[in-house]
Design a protein around this motif. Structure first.
Motif, mmCIF file in Angstrom:
data_model
loop_
_atom_site.group_PDB
_atom_site.id
_atom_site.type_symbol
_atom_site.label_atom_id
_atom_site.label_comp_id
_atom_site.label_asym_id
_atom_site.label_seq_id
_atom_site.Cartn_x
_atom_site.Cartn_y
_atom_site.Cartn_z
ATOM 1 N N THR A 19 0.831 -1.204 0.000
ATOM 2 C CA THR A 19 0.000 0.000 0.000
ATOM 3 C C THR A 19 0.860 1.245 0.000
ATOM 4 O OG1 THR A 19 -0.119 0.098 2.416
ATOM 5 C CG2 THR A 19 -1.815 -1.202 1.298
ATOM 6 N N ASP A 70 -2.730 5.612 1.883
ATOM 7 C CA ASP A 70 -3.898 4.734 1.972
ATOM 8 C C ASP A 70 -4.357 4.623 3.418
ATOM 9 O OD1 ASP A 70 -3.709 4.346 -0.715
ATOM 10 O OD2 ASP A 70 -2.719 2.382 -0.588
ATOM 11 N N TYR A 115 -5.884 -4.798 -0.897
ATOM 12 C CA TYR A 115 -4.822 -4.884 -1.900
ATOM 13 C C TYR A 115 -5.226 -5.942 -2.906
ATOM 14 C CZ TYR A 115 -0.301 -5.573 -4.153
ATOM 15 O OH TYR A 115 0.704 -5.686 -5.083
#
Length: 430
Positions: free
Chosen positions: A378, A382, A407
């Motif tokens: 990530t 995020d 993800y």
């Protein structure tokens, strides 16, 4: 006089309520109705305690909140002076400790050796269990240790000044007829010859109860996309048991996205429970076409508690749309509902997120901490979705919230200590 009478009545009641337990070295501790067996999963042990709640009370579960994999998971029966010590990774029973023998009655081969009426001296232990190697003195803890295969007895030496500072073999403490009638204080049941080197036993056949258990779960990829799960399973084989073979039967099963309930039942057997979703609280985070319900029916789960797995079916197509794998960490809302699912998932590293990485892929297991892999999956910007669970409206989850990160086609539920509580895989066709 009235006080003395009341005390006598209470003492008699206490003796009647004491657990009367059979000791089986290197194997188990239990009564005629139940037993704790080395290798037993923590979920089963707690189920025994729940069924015996009238006889066994004041149970405490002790674990490390920040480092749950580094310290043993302990179930402490405080009123009975018994500790069940579980391996933190495999969550199977590796040692049984009776740390206060005055609170229980103990017998071996149906012969009592410890009770309020029978003092467990060194001589009594020898009479009950037979000969063994000479005992030894632990000068640091000031105890005399008498070791048999699979069981250790500890006798305090606090009242023997001549034992102060002494360490090593001390056969004279265990000689029959010795004036040093030491009294037992602790006992430990374990596998092997040395409790310090005791390894976690494999799951014993008597703990299967007709269920299947998973050794490992890995993802199945087709054309680079996660298509399903491959489960390495083990089960009790009645045919082998009759022949004296104590090894479980090992086999593999594969379930895929798009499978029907019949397909999944054929591969994994009947589920432990069937659960219909009342609502989808994550729907608001879906793309706009999926926010509004398109059907009045409810999606439903096949719950496989002994596999640590949930399989979600679409209520319209009746096809698999999600897999949920649980880690059963203490301190999570669902602890003790599922056995730990030992999964292993490999993801390609996105160079857009981690340009300097020399890794092309990263493997995530049930023991992996999110903080170890977050930078590969990530971006720092995020933000997670905060998940709050509660048993009912206007109630609070005592363990607090968890955080969900997405993800590719996976959702990682992360606890505050950065360990994974669950991983959800969903079909990319949605």
């Amino acid at each position: 006089h009235a006080y003395a009478t009341k005390y006598t009545v209470n003492l008699a009641r206490y003796k009647l309520s004491m657990l009367d337990l059979e000791v089986i070295p290197e194997r188990a501790l239990g009564s005629g109705q139940w037993e704790f067996v080395l290798g037993m999963p923590v979920v089963q042990a707690i189920e025994v305690l729940q069924r015996q709640c009238t006889a066994i009370k004041d149970v405490q579960i002790k674990y490390s909140e920040q480092r749950p994999l580094d310290m043993d998971l302990v179930v402490d029966l405080t009123s009975d002076g018994i500790k069940l010590v579980f391996d933190p990774v495999f969550q199977r029973l590796k040692k049984i400790e009776v740390y206060d023998v005055t609170k229980v009655k103990l017998k071996y081969c149906n012969k009592p050796f410890c009770s309020p009426e029978l003092i467990p001296t060194v001589e009594q232990i020898h009479h009950t269990f037979g000969p063994t190697l000479p005992g030894r003195v632990d000068g640091k803890q000031q105890v005399f240790l008498l070791l048999f295969r699979g069981i250790l007895f500890a006798f305090p030496l606090w009242n023997l000044p001549e034992a102060a500072g002494f360490t090593g073999e001390a056969s004279n403490f265990s000689e029959p007829g010795s004036q040093r009638s030491l009294e037992l204080s602790r006992m430990c049941i374990f596998g092997g010859n040395d409790p310090a080197e005791a390894k976690t036993p494999s799951l014993p056949l008597e703990c299967f109860h007709g269920n299947w258990y998973s050794n490992e779960v890995e993802v199945v990829r087709e054309k680079g996309v996660i298509a399903g799960l491959k489960l390495h399973l083990m089960a009790d084989d009645p045919h082998h048991s009759k022949l004296g073979d104590t090894r479980p039967r090992l086999f593999e099963r594969i379930v895929r996205f798009g499978d029907s309930p019949q397909d999944v039942s054929r591969e994994l057997g009947s589920p432990s429970k069937l659960y219909f979703k009342s609502e989808d609280k994550m729907r608001i985070h879906s793309p706009s076409p999926y926010r509004l319900p398109t059907s009045r029916c409810s999606d439903y789960f096949f719950n496989y508690f002994t596999l640590g797995l949930d399989v979600l079916f679409d209520c319209v197509t009746h096809r698999v749309k999600k897999f949920v794998m649980h880690t059963n960490f203490p301190g999570h809302y669902n602890f003790n509902t599922y056995h730990r699912c030992n999964f292993e998932i490999t993801f390609p590293v996105d160079q857009q997120y981690c340009r300097d990485s020399i890794l092309s892929e990263i493997t995530i297991q049930s023991r992996t901490k999110w903080s170890e892999v977050q930078d590969y999956l990530t971006q720092p910007s995020d933000k997670p979705v905060v998940l709050n669970r509660s048993p009912s409206t206007n109630s609070i989850d005592p363990f607090g919230c968890t955080y969900c990160y997405g993800y590719q086609n996976a959702i990682f539920e992360v606890m505050k200590n950065q360990h994974l509580a669950s991983v959800t895989l969903y079909s990319s066709s949605r």
